[in-house]
Design a protein around this motif. Structure first.
Motif, PDB file in Angstrom:
ATOM      1  N   ARG A 101       6.021  33.619   0.589  1.00  0.00           N
ATOM      2  CA  ARG A 101       6.898  32.616   1.170  1.00  0.00           C
ATOM      3  C   ARG A 101       7.142  32.830   2.658  1.00  0.00           C
ATOM      4  NH1 ARG A 101       9.539  29.758  -2.731  1.00  0.00           N
ATOM      5  NH2 ARG A 101      11.349  29.382  -1.419  1.00  0.00           N
ATOM      6  N   GLU A 102       7.065  34.088   3.120  1.00  0.00           N
ATOM      7  CA  GLU A 102       7.324  34.351   4.536  1.00  0.00           C
ATOM      8  C   GLU A 102       6.087  34.104   5.401  1.00  0.00           C
ATOM      9  OE1 GLU A 102       5.675  38.098   2.760  1.00  0.00           O
ATOM     10  OE2 GLU A 102       7.079  36.514   2.172  1.00  0.00           O
ATOM     11  N   LEU A 103       4.927  33.912   4.767  1.00  0.00           N
ATOM     12  CA  LEU A 103       3.701  33.641   5.517  1.00  0.00           C
ATOM     13  C   LEU A 103       3.523  32.141   5.717  1.00  0.00           C
ATOM     14  CD1 LEU A 103       1.172  36.139   3.877  1.00  0.00           C
ATOM     15  CD2 LEU A 103       2.667  36.486   5.854  1.00  0.00           C
ATOM     16  N   THR A 104       2.697  31.788   6.686  1.00  0.00           N
ATOM     17  CA  THR A 104       2.448  30.374   6.965  1.00  0.00           C
ATOM     18  C   THR A 104       1.489  29.791   5.933  1.00  0.00           C
ATOM     19  OG1 THR A 104       0.527  30.775   8.379  1.00  0.00           O
ATOM     20  CG2 THR A 104       2.720  30.807   9.435  1.00  0.00           C
ATOM     21  N   VAL A 105       1.359  28.480   5.978  1.00  0.00           N
ATOM     22  CA  VAL A 105       0.410  27.795   5.103  1.00  0.00           C
ATOM     23  C   VAL A 105      -1.000  28.342   5.333  1.00  0.00           C
ATOM     24  CG1 VAL A 105      -0.727  25.574   4.686  1.00  0.00           C
ATOM     25  CG2 VAL A 105       1.778  25.697   4.874  1.00  0.00           C
ATOM     26  N   LYS A 106      -1.397  28.450   6.603  1.00  0.00           N
ATOM     27  CA  LYS A 106      -2.743  28.949   6.909  1.00  0.00           C
ATOM     28  C   LYS A 106      -2.928  30.382   6.426  1.00  0.00           C
ATOM     29  CE  LYS A 106      -6.105  29.590  10.632  1.00  0.00           C
ATOM     30  NZ  LYS A 106      -6.507  30.915  10.110  1.00  0.00           N
ATOM     31  N   ASN A 108      -1.431  31.853   3.920  1.00  0.00           N
ATOM     32  CA  ASN A 108      -1.578  31.832   2.463  1.00  0.00           C
ATOM     33  C   ASN A 108      -2.978  31.393   2.057  1.00  0.00           C
ATOM     34  OD1 ASN A 108       0.886  32.262   0.462  1.00  0.00           O
ATOM     35  ND2 ASN A 108       1.750  31.484   2.384  1.00  0.00           N
ATOM     36  N   LEU A 109      -3.507  30.391   2.747  1.00  0.00           N
ATOM     37  CA  LEU A 109      -4.864  29.950   2.437  1.00  0.00           C
ATOM     38  C   LEU A 109      -5.888  31.027   2.782  1.00  0.00           C
ATOM     39  CD1 LEU A 109      -4.803  26.215   3.590  1.00  0.00           C
ATOM     40  CD2 LEU A 109      -4.659  27.097   1.260  1.00  0.00           C
ATOM     41  N   ASP A 110      -5.662  31.726   3.879  1.00  0.00           N
ATOM     42  CA  ASP A 110      -6.574  32.812   4.256  1.00  0.00           C
ATOM     43  C   ASP A 110      -6.630  33.890   3.176  1.00  0.00           C
ATOM     44  OD1 ASP A 110      -7.242  31.589   6.628  1.00  0.00           O
ATOM     45  OD2 ASP A 110      -5.890  32.787   7.873  1.00  0.00           O
ATOM     46  N   LEU A 111      -5.502  34.119   2.489  1.00  0.00           N
ATOM     47  CA  LEU A 111      -5.492  35.103   1.401  1.00  0.00           C
ATOM     48  C   LEU A 111      -6.377  34.640   0.242  1.00  0.00           C
ATOM     49  CD1 LEU A 111      -1.752  36.177   1.402  1.00  0.00           C
ATOM     50  CD2 LEU A 111      -3.725  37.575   2.033  1.00  0.00           C
ATOM     51  N   GLY A 137      -1.452  19.523   8.358  1.00  0.00           N
ATOM     52  CA  GLY A 137      -0.416  19.342   9.365  1.00  0.00           C
ATOM     53  C   GLY A 137       0.705  20.352   9.287  1.00  0.00           C
ATOM     54  N   ARG A 138       0.676  21.172   8.233  1.00  0.00           N
ATOM     55  CA  ARG A 138       1.717  22.190   8.043  1.00  0.00           C
ATOM     56  C   ARG A 138       1.163  23.604   8.247  1.00  0.00           C
ATOM     57  NH1 ARG A 138       4.498  18.034   7.450  1.00  0.00           N
ATOM     58  NH2 ARG A 138       5.898  17.561   5.698  1.00  0.00           N
ATOM     59  N   SER A 139      -0.001  23.736   8.872  1.00  0.00           N
ATOM     60  CA  SER A 139      -0.706  25.023   8.941  1.00  0.00           C
ATOM     61  C   SER A 139       0.161  26.166   9.458  1.00  0.00           C
ATOM     62  CB  SER A 139      -1.953  24.896   9.820  1.00  0.00           C
ATOM     63  OG  SER A 139      -2.922  24.116   9.183  1.00  0.00           O
ATOM     64  N   ASP A 140       0.983  25.907  10.464  1.00  0.00           N
ATOM     65  CA  ASP A 140       1.773  26.968  11.084  1.00  0.00           C
ATOM     66  C   ASP A 140       3.194  27.057  10.527  1.00  0.00           C
ATOM     67  OD1 ASP A 140      -0.362  27.655  12.755  1.00  0.00           O
ATOM     68  OD2 ASP A 140       0.184  26.098  14.196  1.00  0.00           O
ATOM     69  N   GLN A 141       3.451  26.323   9.468  1.00  0.00           N
ATOM     70  CA  GLN A 141       4.792  26.307   8.867  1.00  0.00           C
ATOM     71  C   GLN A 141       4.885  27.359   7.774  1.00  0.00           C
ATOM     72  OE1 GLN A 141       6.125  22.324   8.118  1.00  0.00           O
ATOM     73  NE2 GLN A 141       7.624  22.958   6.575  1.00  0.00           N
ATOM     74  N   GLN A 142       6.022  28.056   7.694  1.00  0.00           N
ATOM     75  CA  GLN A 142       6.210  29.055   6.644  1.00  0.00           C
ATOM     76  C   GLN A 142       6.257  28.390   5.285  1.00  0.00           C
ATOM     77  OE1 GLN A 142       9.764  31.172   8.160  1.00  0.00           O
ATOM     78  NE2 GLN A 142       8.551  33.032   7.898  1.00  0.00           N
ATOM     79  N   ALA A 143       5.671  29.045   4.301  1.00  0.00           N
ATOM     80  CA  ALA A 143       5.586  28.467   2.961  1.00  0.00           C
ATOM     81  C   ALA A 143       6.963  28.189   2.372  1.00  0.00           C
ATOM     82  CB  ALA A 143       4.800  29.402   2.040  1.00  0.00           C
ATOM     83  N   GLU A 144       7.930  29.044   2.681  1.00  0.00           N
ATOM     84  CA  GLU A 144       9.264  28.879   2.091  1.00  0.00           C
ATOM     85  C   GLU A 144       9.980  27.628   2.608  1.00  0.00           C
ATOM     86  OE1 GLU A 144      11.657  32.220   2.970  1.00  0.00           O
ATOM     87  OE2 GLU A 144      11.557  31.981   5.151  1.00  0.00           O
ATOM     88  N   THR A 145       9.507  27.053   3.721  1.00  0.00           N
ATOM     89  CA  THR A 145      10.148  25.853   4.265  1.00  0.00           C
ATOM     90  C   THR A 145       9.529  24.569   3.725  1.00  0.00           C
ATOM     91  OG1 THR A 145       8.682  25.714   6.192  1.00  0.00           O
ATOM     92  CG2 THR A 145      10.646  27.118   6.391  1.00  0.00           C
ATOM     93  N   LEU A 146       8.476  24.684   2.913  1.00  0.00           N
ATOM     94  CA  LEU A 146       7.839  23.503   2.338  1.00  0.00           C
ATOM     95  C   LEU A 146       8.675  22.953   1.195  1.00  0.00           C
ATOM     96  CD1 LEU A 146       4.141  24.769   2.078  1.00  0.00           C
ATOM     97  CD2 LEU A 146       5.132  23.391   3.915  1.00  0.00           C
TER      98      LEU A 146
END
Length: 265
Positions: A101-106, A108-111, A137-146
């Motif tokens: 959750r603390e990582l960005t969308v990108k 998380n996808l990289d993982l 469009g949310r690549s740099d947004q933290q997962a927890e804010t989605l």
């Protein structure tokens, strides 16, 4: 459907018994099969054992199942370590989505791409962005804010980047607005059409049967009914108990149901 696909399912479970604390039965002699390149759904109420079933397949419950066998692509995987199960191509998306959750969308996808060195990486990333364009469009947004729906899309997108042979999802529509749930399920249908086998557990029977090829009804750790999605949708007990369609039960003037129709299983 070829005879070969019937005789050699991708996933074959026979008579498994899973225990908690070595004394509480969560699954009782459960058997099912999942054919390749189709969508299979397991339906049932809370406490039926649906999540336990997925965790048992994924190897996330140590030393389980106590009895029975699980075969994937003809190889035994029961009581195998979760990393071995994942390495064979089984990817599990849990009910809580399992995101960092603390990582960005990108990030998380990289993982989801971790360890891959093949030439198809860029194409796969483009494909998940096509399936879920909002993630780009949310690549740099933290997962927890989605939003909840966006988190579910991210969890499925990350799972797809592992190139699963079997994608297992636990309650993907849970907590989602109807329109968002339909978007997720439309994506699952397209994923299946692309050749990925899906095993889906749900309480939303209407939505699951709308995309599934075959379904199982699970209650108290057992499979009590199975059939094609069409057959289950037309079954009177399934309609009343899981699809919310009216049965023959009488109602009081205040709208209370006086009795429930008895199950025929």
């Amino acid at each position: 459907m070829s005879n070969e696909s019937v005789e050699t399912p991708l996933l074959k479970i026979e008579g498994i018994e899973t225990l908690y604390f070595d004394r509480i039965y969560a699954l009782h002699g459960l058997s099912l099969q999942v054919r390749e390149k189709e969508i299979f759904t397991v339906l049932g109420p809370n406490g039926a054992g649906k999540t336990t079933l997925l965790k048992t397949i994924a190897g996330l419950l140590k030393d389980q199942p106590k009895k029975g066998t699980i075969q994937f692509s003809g190889r035994n995987i029961h009581r195998a370590a979760p990393e071995k199960v994942a390495g064979m191509g089984i990817v599990y998306v849990p009910e809580d989505r399992g995101l960092f959750r603390e990582l960005t969308v990108k990030e998380n996808l990289d993982l989801g791409l971790w360890g891959r060195r093949d030439k198809d990486i860029q194409g796969d990333v483009e494909n998940v962005h096509r399936l879920f364009p909002i993630l780009k469009g949310r690549s740099d947004q933290q997962a927890e804010t989605l939003s909840g729906g966006e988190q579910q899309m991210l969890a499925i997108a990350r799972a797809l980047l592992r190139r699963p042979k079997l994608l297992m999802l636990d309650e993907p529509s849970l907590g989602l607005a109807p329109m968002v749930g339909r978007t997720v399920y439309d994506a699952l249908r397209e994923i299946s059409q692309g050749g990925t086998t899906i095993l889906l557990v749900e309480q939303n029977a209407r939505m699951a049967l709308g995309i599934a090829n075959y379904g199982y009804i699970m209650e108290s750790g057992r499979i009590v009914l199975e059939g094609t999605a069409k057959d289950l949708s037309e079954n009177e007990d399934v309609q009343e108990l899981y699809l919310g369609l009216g049965g023959e039960a009488a109602a009081s003037p205040k709208g209370w149901r006086l009795y429930k129709k008895r199950r025929r299983w």
